[in-house]
Structures are given as C-alpha cells and as structure tokens.
Design a protein around this motif. Structure first.
Motif, mmCIF file in Angstrom:
data_model
loop_
_atom_site.group_PDB
_atom_site.id
_atom_site.type_symbol
_atom_site.label_atom_id
_atom_site.label_comp_id
_atom_site.label_asym_id
_atom_site.label_seq_id
_atom_site.Cartn_x
_atom_site.Cartn_y
_atom_site.Cartn_z
ATOM 1 N N LEU A 2 -12.239 13.424 -16.235
ATOM 2 C CA LEU A 2 -12.516 12.220 -15.140
ATOM 3 C C LEU A 2 -12.569 11.030 -15.018
ATOM 4 C CD1 LEU A 2 -15.780 12.529 -18.023
ATOM 5 C CD2 LEU A 2 -15.752 13.369 -15.398
ATOM 6 N N GLY A 3 -12.053 10.060 -14.909
ATOM 7 C CA GLY A 3 -11.082 9.026 -14.576
ATOM 8 C C GLY A 3 -10.038 9.437 -13.387
ATOM 9 N N LEU A 4 -9.448 10.748 -13.104
ATOM 10 C CA LEU A 4 -8.542 11.163 -12.352
ATOM 11 C C LEU A 4 -9.822 11.723 -10.666
ATOM 12 C CD1 LEU A 4 -6.181 11.825 -10.932
ATOM 13 C CD2 LEU A 4 -6.341 14.537 -12.084
ATOM 14 N N ALA A 5 -10.908 12.656 -11.037
ATOM 15 C CA ALA A 5 -11.799 12.992 -10.681
ATOM 16 C C ALA A 5 -12.733 12.053 -9.636
ATOM 17 C CB ALA A 5 -12.743 13.575 -11.163
ATOM 18 N N LEU A 6 -13.367 10.784 -10.237
ATOM 19 C CA LEU A 6 -13.733 9.270 -9.894
ATOM 20 C C LEU A 6 -12.681 8.655 -8.905
ATOM 21 C CD1 LEU A 6 -15.805 8.492 -13.142
ATOM 22 C CD2 LEU A 6 -16.265 9.073 -11.175
ATOM 23 N N TYR A 7 -11.636 8.239 -9.377
ATOM 24 C CA TYR A 7 -10.418 7.816 -8.955
ATOM 25 C C TYR A 7 -10.595 8.734 -7.243
ATOM 26 C CZ TYR A 7 -6.168 5.845 -7.533
ATOM 27 O OH TYR A 7 -5.299 4.443 -6.543
ATOM 28 N N THR A 8 -10.598 9.911 -6.832
ATOM 29 C CA THR A 8 -9.904 10.336 -6.064
ATOM 30 C C THR A 8 -11.392 11.005 -4.924
ATOM 31 O OG1 THR A 8 -10.037 12.398 -6.728
ATOM 32 C CG2 THR A 8 -7.640 11.416 -7.049
ATOM 33 N N GLY A 9 -12.724 10.840 -5.798
ATOM 34 C CA GLY A 9 -13.907 10.519 -4.928
ATOM 35 C C GLY A 9 -13.896 12.609 -5.823
ATOM 36 N N ALA A 10 -13.358 13.758 -6.238
ATOM 37 C CA ALA A 10 -13.340 15.146 -6.117
ATOM 38 C C ALA A 10 -15.531 14.951 -6.185
ATOM 39 C CB ALA A 10 -13.379 15.354 -7.623
ATOM 40 N N ALA A 11 -15.252 16.139 -6.368
ATOM 41 C CA ALA A 11 -16.521 16.052 -5.720
ATOM 42 C C ALA A 11 -17.128 16.930 -7.441
ATOM 43 C CB ALA A 11 -16.651 17.912 -4.640
ATOM 44 N N PRO A 12 -18.032 17.713 -7.261
ATOM 45 C CA PRO A 12 -18.864 17.671 -8.522
ATOM 46 C C PRO A 12 -17.898 19.593 -8.564
ATOM 47 C CG PRO A 12 -20.683 16.859 -7.499
ATOM 48 C CD PRO A 12 -19.044 17.082 -6.192
ATOM 49 N N LEU A 13 -17.719 19.730 -8.361
ATOM 50 C CA LEU A 13 -17.526 21.811 -8.808
ATOM 51 C C LEU A 13 -15.554 21.307 -9.201
ATOM 52 C CD1 LEU A 13 -17.714 24.285 -9.107
ATOM 53 C CD2 LEU A 13 -16.450 24.486 -6.369
ATOM 54 N N GLU A 14 -15.159 20.830 -8.567
ATOM 55 C CA GLU A 14 -13.551 19.756 -8.353
ATOM 56 C C GLU A 14 -13.791 19.315 -10.013
ATOM 57 O OE1 GLU A 14 -9.867 17.835 -6.322
ATOM 58 O OE2 GLU A 14 -11.717 17.663 -5.101
ATOM 59 N N THR A 15 -14.884 18.309 -10.215
ATOM 60 C CA THR A 15 -14.265 17.554 -11.886
ATOM 61 C C THR A 15 -14.969 18.506 -12.461
ATOM 62 O OG1 THR A 15 -15.475 16.181 -10.465
ATOM 63 C CG2 THR A 15 -15.478 15.790 -13.078
ATOM 64 N N ALA A 16 -15.531 19.561 -12.644
ATOM 65 C CA ALA A 16 -16.047 20.159 -13.464
ATOM 66 C C ALA A 16 -14.581 21.537 -13.790
ATOM 67 C CB ALA A 16 -17.650 21.612 -12.892
ATOM 68 N N TRP A 17 -13.980 21.558 -12.689
ATOM 69 C CA TRP A 17 -12.590 22.165 -12.885
ATOM 70 C C TRP A 17 -11.590 21.207 -13.709
ATOM 71 C CZ3 TRP A 17 -11.841 27.436 -13.105
ATOM 72 C CH2 TRP A 17 -12.957 28.082 -12.339
ATOM 73 N N TYR A 18 -11.401 19.760 -13.479
ATOM 74 C CA TYR A 18 -10.598 19.557 -14.637
ATOM 75 C C TYR A 18 -11.238 19.179 -15.537
ATOM 76 C CZ TYR A 18 -8.972 16.730 -10.126
ATOM 77 O OH TYR A 18 -8.665 16.785 -8.517
ATOM 78 N N LEU A 19 -12.542 19.152 -15.516
ATOM 79 C CA LEU A 19 -12.869 19.242 -17.284
ATOM 80 C C LEU A 19 -12.974 20.635 -18.144
ATOM 81 C CD1 LEU A 19 -16.556 17.387 -16.150
ATOM 82 C CD2 LEU A 19 -14.318 16.449 -18.049
ATOM 83 N N SER A 20 -12.433 21.694 -17.071
ATOM 84 C CA SER A 20 -12.321 22.773 -17.942
ATOM 85 C C SER A 20 -10.878 23.062 -18.432
ATOM 86 C CB SER A 20 -12.770 24.353 -17.187
ATOM 87 O OG SER A 20 -14.548 23.815 -17.071
ATOM 88 N N TRP A 21 -10.294 23.119 -17.757
ATOM 89 C CA TRP A 21 -8.500 22.678 -18.049
ATOM 90 C C TRP A 21 -8.207 21.848 -18.343
ATOM 91 C CZ3 TRP A 21 -6.170 27.204 -17.366
ATOM 92 C CH2 TRP A 21 -6.363 27.836 -15.918
#
Length: 531
Positions: A176-195
């Motif tokens: 989540l920290g990576l997603a917020l730092y990079t401004g990832a889209a919601p779908l990309e954030t969900a993929w980060y979390l799943s892996w």
C-alpha cells in the motif's frame, strides 16, 4: 510459565499484529475507500481466508493439538515427529488437489458463492476472479502454517506461532505504501495487494518451519498414507473445521448478501477489523493456550484442575471484553473517524461503518466466549457437538441476514452475526454444564455481574466525556486533536472501569494470582529452546 503469562505472550504478539492490521486498513481506506476495487479485493481475499479458518486453524487447534499431545506422552518426541510427518504428507497432498480444483472453478465460485452480486458488473466480476486466483494458494501456505503452529503450541513455544501473522500486515503495508507513493490506480493497487498476500503466506510458513526446527522437531515429507492416526485426525477435524470457522462462515454469508449493494463489503471489512482487535488479542490467546493446557489436565485425570482452568479463562475473557464492547457501542463514531476518515474515506462512510461496528461490539463478548468454550469439547475429542450447535447458529444467521438486509443493510448483517454468536456461546456453555464438564461457581457469577455494572458505569461516563470533547473530535478538527481526544477517552474508560471493577469486587489481584498464576501441571518431554 503461568496461564496468565501464556495468555500475555500470545495476546501480546497478536496485539502487535492487530495494530499493524489497523495501519494496513488505514492505508487501504485512504487508497481505495469503499470503491469497487476495495470490494473486489476484500471479496477475493475472504474466500481463501474462509478455507484457512475451516480447514486449518479451527480444525488443527481442535483435532491436531490433543492428538499431538497424546503422541508426546505415549511415544515421546520421536512418536510425535512420526505422527507429524504422516499428517504433513496427507495434508500437503489434499491441499494441492483442493487448490488446483478451486483455481479452475474460480469464475463459478465468484458467481455463486463469493460475490453473486458482482455478476451484473462485468469489470468488477472479472477483477474479483483474477485476484482470487492469485490469492487462493495462500490457503495452502496457511494450512501448513497452522499445523506447524499447533506443534509449537503443544511444545509450549507460543511466541513464534502468535507473531507469524505480523508478516502479512508488514507485506501489505509495504504494498500500500508503494501504491500511495507512486500514485497507483485502484486496480494496480489491488494487484499489489493480491501478490503481497501470496508472498506473505510463503514467508509465514517459512518462519514457522524455522521455529519448529528451533524447538528440536525436524519433520520431513512422507508418502501420504491413511494411517490410524491420520484417520482419527480427519474424523475429529472435519466437524471441528466447521466449528472453528463459524465467524468466517457467517461473514461469507454476509458477504454474499452484501455484494448486492455497492460498498457494503468494504464497510463490513472496515468494521470487522476494529472489533477483531479485542477478539484476536483475548479470544485467540485464550483459545490457543487453553486447549493444550486443558487436554493435558484431562489426560492426566485432573478434572478439578480442568474445571478451574475453564472458569478462570471465562473470567479473564469477560474481564477484558465487556468494557471493550461498551466502548465500541458508545464511541464507535470517534474510533472510525480517527482510524479511517481521510483520502477516499468520507464522513458519510464513517457513519455507516461506525453503526455497523457498534453492533459488532455488542456481539464481541459472545464471539470471544466461543473461543473459551470450544476447548471444553475439543480437549475431550468431541468435535461433533460444537459442530451441530454451529450449524444451527449458521441457519439463524442466514435467516436474520436475509430478513434484515433490505431494511438495515450492513447493520442488518452485523445484527445477524452478533445474534448468531451469542446463541452459539449460550448453547455451548449450557451443554458443558449439563454434561458436568463445566463446574459452576457462584463466585464467578457474582464477579461477572459486578463486571457488567462496572461496564455500564464506564459507558455512561464515556458518553458524557465524548460530548464534552465533541469539538476536538469533529471531522473538521486536526488529526492530532482527534487522536489526543480519543486517547483521553480510552484512558478515562480504562480508569473508570478498572477502578470500579476492583472497588466493587468484580476483580481481585490476589484471586487472579492464586487461581491463574500457577505452573502447568505437566510438561512434555520437549527439548530445550524456545521463543
């Protein structure tokens, strides 16, 4: 080590994990709120979590621990090692078959079980299927981890098993920290979390395997065979799996119904995370420690000691969960606002989540009592009775959830789960008493009545105090002011509750030391080393 110290060891490690869980959910609320990707991720993650509770944690705490303890007493460490290897071979093979079958059937499972309400939204449905496929192998990792945890708990090595869930939260916080730092889209954030979920499962299994080796138990892989010990384990584990997973069963039912309303799954998840803190710290600690202690006392023929263990555990459970329930009912809005209300999480969402949390709070003592009551059956190798009670409560939950959801939405589902939890606890307790397996104590009844009085007084004080601090706790106030005010409310609640409880005799330090602060009656012949 005294029973209370064992509770503290497991509870302390679980507390650390739950605090990190709060941090994870706070980041999740900021990144995804209650949007469609949050719903998709939580729906997909709930499924492997359901199976983990059904076939791993509940089943192994109920069936594996007493049989493993018996093998230690009968055949020493070598006998227990042989039994563990037999179980590991069968468990690994069965899990592999289940994982492959579920992966292939995932679109059907999402459509009929996980989130039938998503069928009309193709994009949301497809994402949920894909995320579930990535995360389902987490079940396999966590089932093997549960077996390793049962071995460690039976060998009195509690800390490693209790601290392992920390790694899931650490990995997901990083994602989540990576997603917020990079401004990832919601779908990309969900993929980060799943892996991240899958990576955390592998990491937890590796940590527990290292813990078992450190405890002096080195297990290898054996060709799967249905030995008498394995047959006995499966005979006990199947009904215990249903019993141990009652909360997850009820939650998956709630999720199926909630999937018909946008954002409802996320609301239930955010509320669930808050009440899981006291449920995990107290309930899991008592359940994990009480089962091997109770099994050991009964195997040695110490019925009086077993009765004392059960009464003291119930006392401990209610001493800590009654005030938590009162606080969740009175200041649920303030708790949710401070924890979640930022980013994509709006004030309107706070109101909905807080209302759901307040109802979950009323069910909290019942949920935790189940954790203290089930060992009374499991330690006697009776897993069928609690399964029957559980199945009846699941029917009640289904009927209430379906009936109440059209009128009260998420609050209706929470009401159904809370009612089901209390009914389960009441019937478990009544059955143990009727069979003579739970000696009733007048002193315990009087103490519980006094604890209820202390809780009511605390709740009234908390209500007045929250009104006095309303300006500090308003949504427009700076976060630091809100945190400070909430901390003051918590400190006040603790001071009032503990002060009144000790003053009117609801709790007594001398009694706790005499009845709980004792050494275990017997110790297994385990090698030195520990956590």
């Amino acid at each position: 080590m005294s029973l209370v110290k064992k509770f503290a060891t497991v509870g302390g490690a679980t507390l650390g994990s739950r605090i990190l869980g709060f941090a994870r959910e706070t980041l999740m609320a900021a990144a995804l709120g209650t949007g469609p990707m949050a719903d998709a991720f939580y729906a997909a993650f709930r499924f492997p979590n359901l199976f983990r509770r059904l076939f791993a944690e509940g089943a192994f705490n109920a069936a594996f621990v007493p049989l493993f303890a018996k093998e230690i007493e009968a055949g020493g460490i070598e006998g227990a090692k042989r039994f563990s290897e037999e179980v590991f071979g069968v468990l690994f093979t069965v899990l592999m078959i289940i994982t492959i079958a579920m992966e292939l059937a995932m679109p059907w499972l999402v459509a009929w079980i996980i989130a039938p309400g998503f069928v009309g939204e193709p994009e949301k449905f497809d994402v949920t299927v894909e995320l579930a496929i990535v995360m389902f192998p987490y079940l396999m990792c966590m089932s093997l981890t549960a077996m390793l945890s049962g071995m460690l708990n039976s060998l009195h090595h509690y800390f490693a098993a209790a601290v392992a869930p920390v790694f899931l939260n650490v990995v997901l916080i990083g994602a989540l920290g990576l997603a917020l730092y990079t401004g990832a889209a919601p779908l990309e954030t969900a993929w980060y979390l799943s892996w991240g979920v899958l990576a955390a499962g592998v990491l937890q299994m590796a940590v527990l395997y290292a813990g078992v080796r450190h405890a002096g138990m080195r297990i290898g892989f054996r060709r799967p065979r249905m030995t008498p010990n394995v047959k006995r384990l499966l005979w006990l584990a199947l009904p215990a799996a249903v019993t141990g997973g009652i909360t997850q069963i009820n939650q998956i039912i709630g999720q199926m119904i909630a999937s018909t309303k946008d954002g409802a799954i996320s609301v239930l998840q955010y509320a669930d995370r808050v009440y899981q803190l006291p449920l995990g710290v107290v309930g899991i600690a008592v359940g994990v420690v009480l089962l091997p202690e109770l099994a050991r006392a009964l195997k040695a023929g110490h019925e009086k000691e077993a009765g004392n263990l059960q009464n003291r555990s119930m006392e401990f459970v209610l001493f800590l969960t009654l005030p938590a329930a009162g606080a969740l009912w009175v200041i649920s809005d303030e708790i949710v606002r401070v924890l979640y209300e930022r980013g994509a999480f709006s004030p309107e969402t706070t109101s909905v989540v807080a209302g759901t949390l307040a109802i979950y709070g009323l069910g909290l003592p019942g949920f935790v009592m189940i954790k203290a009551l089930n060992p009374g059956f499991f330690a006697r190798e009776d897993t069928k009775t609690p399964m029957r009670i559980t199945m009846a409560s699941v029917v009640v939950n289904c009927v209430l959830a379906v009936s109440l959801f059209p009128f009260f939405y998420e609050r209706g589902i929470a009401t159904a789960e809370a009612t089901s939890g209390w009914l389960t606890a009441i019937f478990l307790f009544a059955t143990l008493v009727r069979r003579g397996h739970w000696p009733l104590e007048k002193a315990l009844a009087w103490r519980v009545a006094r604890l209820v009085i202390a809780t009511v007084i605390m709740a009234v004080c908390l209500d007045y105090a929250s009104e006095a601090l309303a300006g500090w706790l308003a949504p427009t106030s700076p976060l630091l002011d809100q945190v400070t005010a909430l901390g003051a409310l918590v400190a006040l609640a603790m001071g009032v509750y503990f002060g009144v409880a000790f003053l009117i005799g609801g709790a007594d330090l001398g009694m706790i030391r005499r009845n709980i602060g004792r050494k275990a009656a017997t110790k297994p012949d385990a090698p030195k080393g520990g956590n």
